[in-house]
Every structure is written in C-alpha cells, then in structure tokens.
Motif scaffolding. Structure first.
Motif, PDB file in Angstrom:
ATOM      1  N   PRO A 108      -8.642  14.523  11.918  1.00  0.00           N
ATOM      2  CA  PRO A 108      -9.728  15.062  11.085  1.00  0.00           C
ATOM      3  C   PRO A 108      -9.327  16.278  10.263  1.00  0.00           C
ATOM      4  O   PRO A 108     -10.143  16.799   9.495  1.00  0.00           O
ATOM      5  N   THR A 109      -8.095  16.735  10.390  1.00  0.00           N
ATOM      6  CA  THR A 109      -7.662  17.929   9.680  1.00  0.00           C
ATOM      7  C   THR A 109      -7.704  17.709   8.171  1.00  0.00           C
ATOM      8  O   THR A 109      -7.105  16.753   7.671  1.00  0.00           O
ATOM      9  N   PRO A 110      -8.400  18.547   7.429  1.00  0.00           N
ATOM     10  CA  PRO A 110      -8.440  18.378   5.960  1.00  0.00           C
ATOM     11  C   PRO A 110      -7.103  18.756   5.341  1.00  0.00           C
ATOM     12  O   PRO A 110      -6.312  19.489   5.940  1.00  0.00           O
ATOM     13  N   PRO A 111      -6.829  18.257   4.135  1.00  0.00           N
ATOM     14  CA  PRO A 111      -5.595  18.649   3.445  1.00  0.00           C
ATOM     15  C   PRO A 111      -5.557  20.147   3.197  1.00  0.00           C
ATOM     16  O   PRO A 111      -6.582  20.831   3.224  1.00  0.00           O
ATOM     17  N   SER A 112      -4.392  20.659   2.955  1.00  0.00           N
ATOM     18  CA  SER A 112      -4.225  22.082   2.688  1.00  0.00           C
ATOM     19  C   SER A 112      -5.056  22.503   1.478  1.00  0.00           C
ATOM     20  O   SER A 112      -5.189  21.764   0.507  1.00  0.00           O
ATOM     21  N   ASP A 113      -5.626  23.704   1.571  1.00  0.00           N
ATOM     22  CA  ASP A 113      -6.364  24.242   0.427  1.00  0.00           C
ATOM     23  C   ASP A 113      -5.545  25.320  -0.274  1.00  0.00           C
ATOM     24  O   ASP A 113      -6.082  26.119  -1.042  1.00  0.00           O
ATOM     25  N   ALA A 114      -4.243  25.334  -0.017  1.00  0.00           N
ATOM     26  CA  ALA A 114      -3.381  26.304  -0.702  1.00  0.00           C
ATOM     27  C   ALA A 114      -3.325  25.982  -2.189  1.00  0.00           C
ATOM     28  O   ALA A 114      -3.403  24.820  -2.588  1.00  0.00           O
ATOM     29  N   PRO A 115      -3.214  26.999  -3.025  1.00  0.00           N
ATOM     30  CA  PRO A 115      -3.149  26.758  -4.477  1.00  0.00           C
ATOM     31  C   PRO A 115      -1.974  25.861  -4.843  1.00  0.00           C
ATOM     32  O   PRO A 115      -0.924  25.891  -4.202  1.00  0.00           O
ATOM     33  N   ILE A 116      -2.169  25.059  -5.853  1.00  0.00           N
ATOM     34  CA  ILE A 116      -1.112  24.204  -6.380  1.00  0.00           C
ATOM     35  C   ILE A 116      -1.117  24.333  -7.893  1.00  0.00           C
ATOM     36  O   ILE A 116      -2.185  24.421  -8.505  1.00  0.00           O
ATOM     37  N   SER A 117       0.048  24.397  -8.485  1.00  0.00           N
ATOM     38  CA  SER A 117       0.129  24.616  -9.926  1.00  0.00           C
ATOM     39  C   SER A 117       0.752  23.413 -10.623  1.00  0.00           C
ATOM     40  O   SER A 117       1.523  22.666 -10.021  1.00  0.00           O
ATOM     41  N   PRO A 118       0.422  23.203 -11.891  1.00  0.00           N
ATOM     42  CA  PRO A 118       1.058  22.115 -12.644  1.00  0.00           C
ATOM     43  C   PRO A 118       2.548  22.399 -12.829  1.00  0.00           C
ATOM     44  O   PRO A 118       2.948  23.552 -12.969  1.00  0.00           O
ATOM     45  N   ASP A 119       3.352  21.344 -12.827  1.00  0.00           N
ATOM     46  CA  ASP A 119       4.763  21.562 -13.106  1.00  0.00           C
ATOM     47  C   ASP A 119       4.971  21.829 -14.599  1.00  0.00           C
ATOM     48  O   ASP A 119       4.035  21.733 -15.401  1.00  0.00           O
ATOM     49  N   GLU A 120       6.180  22.184 -14.966  1.00  0.00           N
ATOM     50  CA  GLU A 120       6.457  22.560 -16.350  1.00  0.00           C
ATOM     51  C   GLU A 120       6.205  21.405 -17.305  1.00  0.00           C
ATOM     52  O   GLU A 120       5.723  21.604 -18.429  1.00  0.00           O
ATOM     53  N   ALA A 121       6.529  20.186 -16.865  1.00  0.00           N
ATOM     54  CA  ALA A 121       6.354  19.030 -17.745  1.00  0.00           C
ATOM     55  C   ALA A 121       4.886  18.803 -18.070  1.00  0.00           C
ATOM     56  O   ALA A 121       4.525  18.546 -19.229  1.00  0.00           O
ATOM     57  N   ARG A 172       0.831  -1.203   0.000  1.00  0.00           N
ATOM     58  CA  ARG A 172       0.000   0.000   0.000  1.00  0.00           C
ATOM     59  C   ARG A 172       0.865   1.252   0.000  1.00  0.00           C
ATOM     60  O   ARG A 172       2.049   1.206   0.330  1.00  0.00           O
ATOM     61  N   CYS A 173       0.240   2.352  -0.362  1.00  0.00           N
ATOM     62  CA  CYS A 173       0.832   3.683  -0.229  1.00  0.00           C
ATOM     63  C   CYS A 173      -0.054   4.468   0.730  1.00  0.00           C
ATOM     64  O   CYS A 173      -1.246   4.627   0.473  1.00  0.00           O
ATOM     65  N   VAL A 174       0.522   4.948   1.810  1.00  0.00           N
ATOM     66  CA  VAL A 174      -0.273   5.650   2.823  1.00  0.00           C
ATOM     67  C   VAL A 174       0.346   7.026   3.066  1.00  0.00           C
ATOM     68  O   VAL A 174       1.486   7.118   3.541  1.00  0.00           O
ATOM     69  N   PRO A 175      -0.370   8.102   2.762  1.00  0.00           N
ATOM     70  CA  PRO A 175       0.163   9.444   3.036  1.00  0.00           C
ATOM     71  C   PRO A 175       0.003   9.802   4.511  1.00  0.00           C
ATOM     72  O   PRO A 175      -0.763   9.172   5.243  1.00  0.00           O
ATOM     73  N   PHE A 176       0.733  10.805   4.916  1.00  0.00           N
ATOM     74  CA  PHE A 176       0.626  11.317   6.280  1.00  0.00           C
ATOM     75  C   PHE A 176      -0.457  12.379   6.341  1.00  0.00           C
ATOM     76  O   PHE A 176      -0.688  13.106   5.375  1.00  0.00           O
ATOM     77  N   SER A 177      -1.115  12.476   7.477  1.00  0.00           N
ATOM     78  CA  SER A 177      -2.126  13.511   7.663  1.00  0.00           C
ATOM     79  C   SER A 177      -1.437  14.857   7.842  1.00  0.00           C
ATOM     80  O   SER A 177      -0.223  14.920   8.090  1.00  0.00           O
ATOM     81  N   PRO A 178      -2.183  15.966   7.733  1.00  0.00           N
ATOM     82  CA  PRO A 178      -1.555  17.290   7.924  1.00  0.00           C
ATOM     83  C   PRO A 178      -0.846  17.432   9.268  1.00  0.00           C
ATOM     84  O   PRO A 178       0.275  17.955   9.324  1.00  0.00           O
ATOM     85  N   ARG A 179      -1.472  16.976  10.355  1.00  0.00           N
ATOM     86  CA  ARG A 179      -0.801  17.086  11.652  1.00  0.00           C
ATOM     87  C   ARG A 179       0.411  16.171  11.731  1.00  0.00           C
ATOM     88  O   ARG A 179       1.407  16.493  12.393  1.00  0.00           O
ATOM     89  N   ALA A 180       0.347  15.017  11.081  1.00  0.00           N
ATOM     90  CA  ALA A 180       1.490  14.107  11.091  1.00  0.00           C
ATOM     91  C   ALA A 180       2.689  14.724  10.386  1.00  0.00           C
ATOM     92  O   ALA A 180       3.839  14.508  10.791  1.00  0.00           O
ATOM     93  N   ILE A 181       2.438  15.489   9.320  1.00  0.00           N
ATOM     94  CA  ILE A 181       3.538  16.190   8.656  1.00  0.00           C
ATOM     95  C   ILE A 181       4.213  17.146   9.636  1.00  0.00           C
ATOM     96  O   ILE A 181       5.440  17.244   9.700  1.00  0.00           O
ATOM     97  N   GLY A 182       3.401  17.844  10.431  1.00  0.00           N
ATOM     98  CA  GLY A 182       3.967  18.725  11.450  1.00  0.00           C
ATOM     99  C   GLY A 182       4.794  17.957  12.469  1.00  0.00           C
ATOM    100  O   GLY A 182       5.824  18.447  12.945  1.00  0.00           O
ATOM    101  N   VAL A 183       4.357  16.745  12.797  1.00  0.00           N
ATOM    102  CA  VAL A 183       5.109  15.901  13.737  1.00  0.00           C
ATOM    103  C   VAL A 183       6.471  15.543  13.143  1.00  0.00           C
ATOM    104  O   VAL A 183       7.510  15.634  13.813  1.00  0.00           O
ATOM    105  N   LEU A 184       6.484  15.117  11.891  1.00  0.00           N
ATOM    106  CA  LEU A 184       7.729  14.692  11.255  1.00  0.00           C
ATOM    107  C   LEU A 184       8.716  15.844  11.134  1.00  0.00           C
ATOM    108  O   LEU A 184       9.922  15.672  11.364  1.00  0.00           O
TER     109      LEU A 184
END
Length: 337
Positions: A261-274, A121-133
C-alpha cells in the motif's frame, strides 16, 4: 544522464497495455505543478503554452514517480497524454483508427524507470519492492557473493513484509538461517552500486519476470515484496528446501495481503534537458497536437517509428490539424455560487 534500470532482457515483441489503466489517471484539472522541481525555464514555458500542458506535465510526473524514474522525460509525458481520452493527441490517434493504449504501453517500455517489460505488459515495482531489490544486492555484496540470486531476493522480501505476515510465514515453515549458508553461491566481488540488475543471476532475472506475472494474476498494478517472494520460491528449487517454505504455503499466507500500500515517492522530479528544450521550442499556445507534430517531424527515431507503425503520421496530422483540441481548464468558482 539516465540510468535505465529496467529488466531489458525480458522485453519481447510489441506489447499491449493492460486494460483499466485509464481509470486511475488524474482527470484534467486535478493535476498540480507542485510535483515538478521548480525551474525558470519550465515556469516560462508554462506561462506561454496552453494551460492543459501544466496538467499533462503534472500527470506525467506522477507516472514517472510510479516508475521510479529519476527525471521526467518526453516518454512519460506522451504516456500521460495517451492515458487521457480527452487530449487532442489521443483523439488524433483514435482518428487514425489506432489504439492509444497499445501505443502508450510501447512508449512505457521505452521510458526511464524500474519495471519489468514483457511482451504482454509493463509492471513497475512498488516502493518497498525497490528496497528489496536494492537490499538483495547489498546482501550479496556483504556476503561476497558474485551475483544476486533468488535466495537473496527471498530474504529481503520477507524482511519487507508486515510483522504479522512474517510471523505467519514462520508458522508456515519459513526458516531463514540456512538459506545463504554453504558453498551454493559463487564467491566474488559484487559492486555495491551501478545498474541495479547487472549482477542478477539468470534465475534471479527469471524470478523478476515471474513476479510481474504473479502481480498481474492477482490484479495488482505493481510488484510487491510478497510477489517477489513467491517468484523467488518458484525460480529456485533449492531455496524451498533450505528455507522450509513452499510457494503454495507462502501464497496461502499472503492471500489478500500481497499488495504494497506504500504510495510512490512524493520527492520533486524535474524535466530532463531534452524535454525542457522541446517545450521551449513549441510555439505560444501550443498543446498536445503541437507536441505530436514535433515527435513525428523531429522526435527520437524509436518514437517516430512507433507512431508510424500505427498509421499516425505527418500526413494524417496535416489533414486533421485543428480538428481536435485539448480540454479547457475548469472555470474558476465565483464567490457565492
């Protein structure tokens, strides 16, 4: 340029995607291009490509945010398309008697983001877990420790939990004062930035892998601070003695309260050049079939090989060209209807 902050050392053989992922994907018509950073090139491409591409990109942006990626890439877009059983790309994969979920999971393992990649499996970290790391690295750096250990992870994990859970852990024996005391941690100058997991110890990396197993076992889609705490207690025996808390007691305290329960960031994200260049090279009116054709003919070697292993190749695409179509956008609601 991407900074791939994945636990690459934990990646195993061809994985399979966890079942049930599709239920949480936005359906066609639910997406919005507002999550993407506005750019003239992107706007021009969306005006001339099939309307479904806008929805697919919006869904891909949500997926990229869930992985904590810094930019939107082709891998994120392919995962979003494979998660929609109505996309032409997914229908072509099914036509080849291949499994879209398996392919989607393998592509997730290649996608930029912060996640644990294992053979299952692939399991991402939650927003708070990123802060922990990130906080665990800061803790080790401030104390002039040479590497991040499960002890650093445990301290920051508890600090990220709700106050009532912290009090319950204290009642269960949690005593943080002496966890990082003594000479159990080798001294060194730990850089405060750079790839997140570069200076994680072997035990700390094992804890990250365990946290993915814990999250999956509890039916969670992301790794939370509670899962990191449980994993840290399992990975380092001396930690349990120094902090006064066992993994079994912590599990009892966290029962039913382990999710973030923290939702993912709603900050804008842009496509990369590729990805921007790829979209710009597609013909007018192109949809997911044209995107798959590009991948099979001139895409990255890893992606071409991945599809070819599943018998999804240019020959099959030529036989089925035009047989499957992406969903049409919903019809506008007429006034008074």
């Amino acid at each position: 340029m991407h900074e791939l902050r994945r636990v690459l050392e934990l990646q195993g053989p061809r994985p399979r995607i966890p079942r049930g992922t599709r239920r949480d994907r936005p359906r066609h018509g639910e997406g919005s291009m507002r999550p993407l950073l506005e750019s003239d090139a992107l706007a021009a491409n969306l005006r001339r490509l099939a309307p479904y591409v806008s929805t697919a990109l919006a869904n891909a942006a949500r997926f990229a945010r869930r992985l904590h990626a810094e930019e939107l890439t082709l891998e994120h877009l392919l995962c979003a398309l494979l998660a929609d059983e109505e996309s032409a790309l997914t229908q072509l994969v099914l036509f080849a008697f291949a499994d879209p979920e398996t392919i989607g999971h393998e592509i997730t393992a290649l996608a930029p983001g912060i996640l644990v990649v294992t053979s299952e499996r692939c399991v991402p970290f939650s927003p708070r877990a990123i802060g922990v790391l990130e906080g665990a690295r800061e803790e080790a750096c401030a104390r002039e420790h040479a590497e991040v250990s499960p002890s650093h992870i445990a301290i920051r994990s508890v600090g990220a939990l709700e106050p009532q859970i912290q009090r319950a852990l204290t009642d269960a024996g949690w005593t943080p004062d002496g966890i990082l005391a003594g000479d159990a941690f080798p001294p060194g100058a730990l850089p405060p930035s750079g790839p997140l997991f570069r200076h994680y110890s072997k035990d700390a990396r094992r804890a990250l892998a365990t946290s993915a197993r814990v999250a999956h076992g509890l039916g969670r889609e992301t790794i939370s601070p509670g899962h990191l705490l449980l994993a840290a207690l399992e990975a380092e025996g001396g930690l349990r003695e120094r902090c006064g808390l066992t993994a079994s007691r912590a599990r009892m305290v966290l029962s039913g309260r382990d999710a973030d329960p923290t939702p993912p960031s709603d900050a804008p994200i842009s496509p990369d050049e590729a990805l921007t260049s790829l979209l710009g090279g597609l013909p007018d009116g192109a949809g997911s079939e044209a995107l798959l054709s590009w991948v099979l003919e001139q895409g990255p070697v890893e992606l071409r090989g991945l599809f070819e292993r599943q018998k999804v190749g240019s020959e099959l695409l030529s036989r089925a060209r035009g047989a499957f179509r992406d969903p049409e956008p919903p019809a506008p609601v007429q006034p008074g209807s």
